[in-house]
Design a protein around this motif. Structure first.
Motif, PDB file in Angstrom:
ATOM      1  N   TRP A 125       5.195  -0.604   7.715  1.00  0.00           N
ATOM      2  CA  TRP A 125       4.786  -0.422   6.243  1.00  0.00           C
ATOM      3  C   TRP A 125       3.319   0.100   6.373  1.00  0.00           C
ATOM      4  O   TRP A 125       2.460   0.063   7.599  1.00  0.00           O
ATOM      5  N   GLU A 126       2.781   0.601   5.484  1.00  0.00           N
ATOM      6  CA  GLU A 126       1.582   0.991   5.345  1.00  0.00           C
ATOM      7  C   GLU A 126       0.649   0.569   4.066  1.00  0.00           C
ATOM      8  O   GLU A 126       1.553   0.293   3.087  1.00  0.00           O
ATOM      9  N   VAL A 127      -0.527   0.205   4.363  1.00  0.00           N
ATOM     10  CA  VAL A 127      -1.450  -0.280   3.180  1.00  0.00           C
ATOM     11  C   VAL A 127      -2.304   0.481   2.499  1.00  0.00           C
ATOM     12  O   VAL A 127      -3.003   0.990   3.454  1.00  0.00           O
ATOM     13  N   SER A 128      -2.388   0.665   1.407  1.00  0.00           N
ATOM     14  CA  SER A 128      -3.385   1.601   0.742  1.00  0.00           C
ATOM     15  C   SER A 128      -4.710   1.070   1.122  1.00  0.00           C
ATOM     16  O   SER A 128      -5.184  -0.253   1.192  1.00  0.00           O
ATOM     17  N   PRO A 129      -5.839   1.839   1.029  1.00  0.00           N
ATOM     18  CA  PRO A 129      -7.231   1.558   1.256  1.00  0.00           C
ATOM     19  C   PRO A 129      -7.694   0.388   0.265  1.00  0.00           C
ATOM     20  O   PRO A 129      -8.627  -0.438   0.365  1.00  0.00           O
ATOM     21  N   ASP A 130      -7.038   0.427  -1.085  1.00  0.00           N
ATOM     22  CA  ASP A 130      -7.468  -0.674  -2.061  1.00  0.00           C
ATOM     23  C   ASP A 130      -6.571  -1.820  -2.040  1.00  0.00           C
ATOM     24  O   ASP A 130      -6.529  -2.867  -2.700  1.00  0.00           O
ATOM     25  N   LEU A 131      -5.641  -1.868  -0.790  1.00  0.00           N
ATOM     26  CA  LEU A 131      -5.066  -3.099  -0.551  1.00  0.00           C
ATOM     27  C   LEU A 131      -4.103  -3.631  -1.483  1.00  0.00           C
ATOM     28  O   LEU A 131      -3.627  -4.858  -1.496  1.00  0.00           O
ATOM     29  N   LYS A 132      -3.685  -2.702  -2.419  1.00  0.00           N
ATOM     30  CA  LYS A 132      -2.576  -2.898  -3.533  1.00  0.00           C
ATOM     31  C   LYS A 132      -1.330  -2.345  -3.272  1.00  0.00           C
ATOM     32  O   LYS A 132      -0.374  -2.975  -4.049  1.00  0.00           O
ATOM     33  N   THR A 133      -1.332  -1.182  -2.628  1.00  0.00           N
ATOM     34  CA  THR A 133      -0.280  -0.616  -2.521  1.00  0.00           C
ATOM     35  C   THR A 133       0.540  -0.498  -1.119  1.00  0.00           C
ATOM     36  O   THR A 133      -0.286  -0.187  -0.151  1.00  0.00           O
ATOM     37  N   TYR A 134       1.887  -0.865  -1.067  1.00  0.00           N
ATOM     38  CA  TYR A 134       2.572  -0.821   0.111  1.00  0.00           C
ATOM     39  C   TYR A 134       3.645   0.062   0.258  1.00  0.00           C
ATOM     40  O   TYR A 134       4.327  -0.121  -0.707  1.00  0.00           O
ATOM     41  N   THR A 135       3.661   0.910   1.323  1.00  0.00           N
ATOM     42  CA  THR A 135       4.600   1.741   1.514  1.00  0.00           C
ATOM     43  C   THR A 135       5.512   1.466   2.601  1.00  0.00           C
ATOM     44  O   THR A 135       5.190   1.186   3.744  1.00  0.00           O
ATOM     45  N   PHE A 136       6.885   0.798   2.260  1.00  0.00           N
ATOM     46  CA  PHE A 136       7.770   0.388   3.173  1.00  0.00           C
ATOM     47  C   PHE A 136       8.933   1.221   3.941  1.00  0.00           C
ATOM     48  O   PHE A 136       9.353   1.953   3.036  1.00  0.00           O
ATOM     49  N   ARG A 137       8.824   1.588   5.121  1.00  0.00           N
ATOM     50  CA  ARG A 137      10.118   2.138   5.612  1.00  0.00           C
ATOM     51  C   ARG A 137      11.293   1.326   6.172  1.00  0.00           C
ATOM     52  O   ARG A 137      11.021   0.221   6.812  1.00  0.00           O
ATOM     53  N   LEU A 138      12.309   1.467   5.372  1.00  0.00           N
ATOM     54  CA  LEU A 138      13.411   0.630   5.413  1.00  0.00           C
ATOM     55  C   LEU A 138      14.410   1.093   6.525  1.00  0.00           C
ATOM     56  O   LEU A 138      14.546   2.030   7.203  1.00  0.00           O
ATOM     57  N   ARG A 139      14.925  -0.056   7.309  1.00  0.00           N
ATOM     58  CA  ARG A 139      15.723  -0.166   8.215  1.00  0.00           C
ATOM     59  C   ARG A 139      17.073   0.862   7.778  1.00  0.00           C
ATOM     60  O   ARG A 139      17.659   0.407   6.666  1.00  0.00           O
ATOM     61  N   LYS A 140      17.492   1.750   8.676  1.00  0.00           N
ATOM     62  CA  LYS A 140      18.780   2.518   8.404  1.00  0.00           C
ATOM     63  C   LYS A 140      20.015   1.961   8.840  1.00  0.00           C
ATOM     64  O   LYS A 140      19.942   1.023   9.947  1.00  0.00           O
ATOM     65  N   GLY A 141      21.165   2.316   8.431  1.00  0.00           N
ATOM     66  CA  GLY A 141      22.477   1.878   8.807  1.00  0.00           C
ATOM     67  C   GLY A 141      22.803   0.294   8.396  1.00  0.00           C
ATOM     68  O   GLY A 141      23.626  -0.143   8.943  1.00  0.00           O
TER      69      GLY A 141
END
Length: 496
Positions: free
Chosen positions: A83-99
């Motif tokens: 995951w990645e977190v935005s500079p304002d600490l409010k938005t999280y981008t999650f890369r999900l497990r495949k398969g």
């Protein structure tokens, strides 16, 4: 592993057959385990009820979450690989497990994550963390990427996403998860004998079947302390997490067993219905608090396995301050407070007690202590289902003894309809600041202010944080040393 604070600082069900297609284990190697619980869960969907016994069976076993909470409280990837977190600490981008697939063959993807979190926040949601999910906006970027935006800054957000209320459910089966749970986890429901046990079987469709050394697990329900001891000694139970502590001494000296004492984030309280007269008078609540000898309660109800608390917070948590001196044990002060409040004694109150030994034993002790200041506490023993519906659901009680085990549930005091009946604009504003303060030092200061406010308001009789005791067969490996949350992670267990 990702530590949640470090990251912020830096950024009757139908039986299922035991399938024979599972890879064969070494001949003679034990591959089953029997665990025991004090309470039977009302269902098997942790998003549908507040009972911690639900998660004790299905969390990480049947259902999985984006992140996984480890025994030391750290957070690592599970259904989310990164995951990645935005500079304002409010938005999280999650890369999900495949398969990954659900146990009914449907694929796990970003759409399932969005469905799960939107459902948890919906009008029909009975998720006890509904307020948390109502603050989230979940968007699908592609099949394996999901973006979650939180209205608040929450340094514990990755931890929250690893809790049982954050499980990812399959849309078509979601409504029947209470009796026929369908998850992505390594185990599936094999049978439920109401009042006796739940059986889980290893799921051959799990993405990493070779990693599992336990193929079958039975969870037995044994509320009676004497029966707990008998089951362990007879070998009918391999492990009893959170066993009644009174039985511990005989197992420490027995070479067949191991005794694991765990720290916890639980808060054992004498909950007070703040909405009922005369308990809506802070002086009466302070009198109740002053009448309680916490050390005596710990010795008698928890057999010494506990640490006194003066507010709804525990010594191992970030921002803890010692508030035990705000409402110290003082019988004469308690009598004076009742007199000041215009209470004519004897004052009769009902103390509702669920079946857990700490509640039943603690109830007798506290009733005796309250009697010394002129409060007659009538003890009303109820079964767990009655407590959940009558006390927790319908708020039908004066006093009750309960242990809240969720690590980050200070926000319960800001919930307008919570069963405690506590309403404080001052606390609500303070909690809002806590939720939106990024600097750890400022947040710790505000958390201290919140603890002191709850102690001054004597919202409850704050008793102790328990130390949980597990008694198990000496050869069983992988038991959690500490318990930041209530789970029994079968994937970590094996026989030595």
């Amino acid at each position: 592993m990702f530590n949640r604070r470090t990251l912020l600082a830096g950024t009757a069900a139908a039986s299922l057959p035991l399938l024979s297609s599972w890879p064969a284990l070494a001949q003679g190697k034990k591959d089953s385990v029997t665990l025991a619980l004090v309470l039977e869960p009302p269902g098997l969907d942790p998003t549908a009820g507040a009972a911690s016994s639900i998660a004790e069976i299905v969390h990480y076993n049947v259902f999985e979450t984006l992140t996984k909470i480890n025994a030391d409280g750290s957070v690592s990837p599970l259904l989310a690989e990164s995951w990645e977190v935005s500079p304002d600490l409010k938005t999280y981008t999650f890369r999900l497990r495949k398969g990954v697939k659900f146990q009914n063959g449907e694929p796990f993807n970003a759409a399932a994550v969005k469905f799960s979190f939107d459902r948890a926040a919906g009008d029909k949601s009975t998720n006890k963390d509904k307020r948390t999910f109502a603050n989230l906006s979940t968007q699908v970027s592609d099949e394996h990427t999901v973006v979650i935006t939180n209205k608040d800054i929450d340094p514990d957000f990755l931890f929250v996403l690893g809790q049982a209320t954050s499980i990812i459910v399959e849309p078509r089966s979601a409504d029947t998860n209470a009796t026929r749970p369908v998850g992505t986890g390594p185990y599936q429901l094999a049978g439920w004998s109401r009042g006796a046990s739940v059986t889980l079987a290893a799921w051959p469709g799990f993405r990493a079947p070779q990693s599992l050394r336990i193929r079958r697990a039975v969870f037995r329900f044994i509320p009676d302390a004497a029966a707990q001891v008998a089951a362990l000694l007879a070998g009918d139970v391999d492990a009893f997490p959170r066993v009644t502590p009174r039985s511990v001494p005989q197992f420490r000296s027995n070479p067949r067993f191991q005794v694991v004492v765990s720290n916890s984030r639980a808060k054992t309280i004498l909950a007070i219905n703040n909405a009922r007269k005369p308990l809506n008078d802070v002086r009466v609540r302070r009198a109740i608090a002053a009448a309680i000898d916490r050390k005596a309660v710990i010795a008698g109800a928890a057999d010494g396995y506990g640490v006194p608390i003066g507010s709804y917070y525990v010594p191992t948590a970030f921002g803890y301050v010692d508030t035990t001196g705000i409402n110290p044990f003082d019988v004469e002060k308690a009598k004076a407070l009742l007199s000041e409040a215009g209470i004519k004694t004897p004052l009769t109150l009902t103390m509702t007690l669920p079946p857990t030994p700490y509640a039943r034993q603690g109830g007798e002790l506290i009733a005796a202590q309250l009697a010394k200041i002129g409060i007659q506490a009538r003890l009303q023993n109820v079964e767990w289902a009655q407590w959940l519906s009558g006390t927790y659901g319908n708020k039908n009680y004066d006093l009750t003894i309960i242990s809240h085990v969720e690590p980050f549930d200070l926000g319960n005091f800001a919930k307008p309809d919570y069963y405690w009946g506590y309403h404080s604009q001052e606390f609500n504003e303070l909690f809002e600041k806590i939720q939106n303060t990024p600097r750890p030092a400022d947040r710790a200061r505000l958390l201290g202010d919140a603890q002191r406010l709850l102690a001054r308001d004597s919202v409850h009789g704050f008793l102790y944080t328990p130390q949980w005791v597990t008694v198990a067969d000496k050869k069983l490996r992988g038991l959690w040393k500490d318990m930041p949350i209530f789970v029994n992670d079968l994937s970590s267990l094996s026989w030595g």
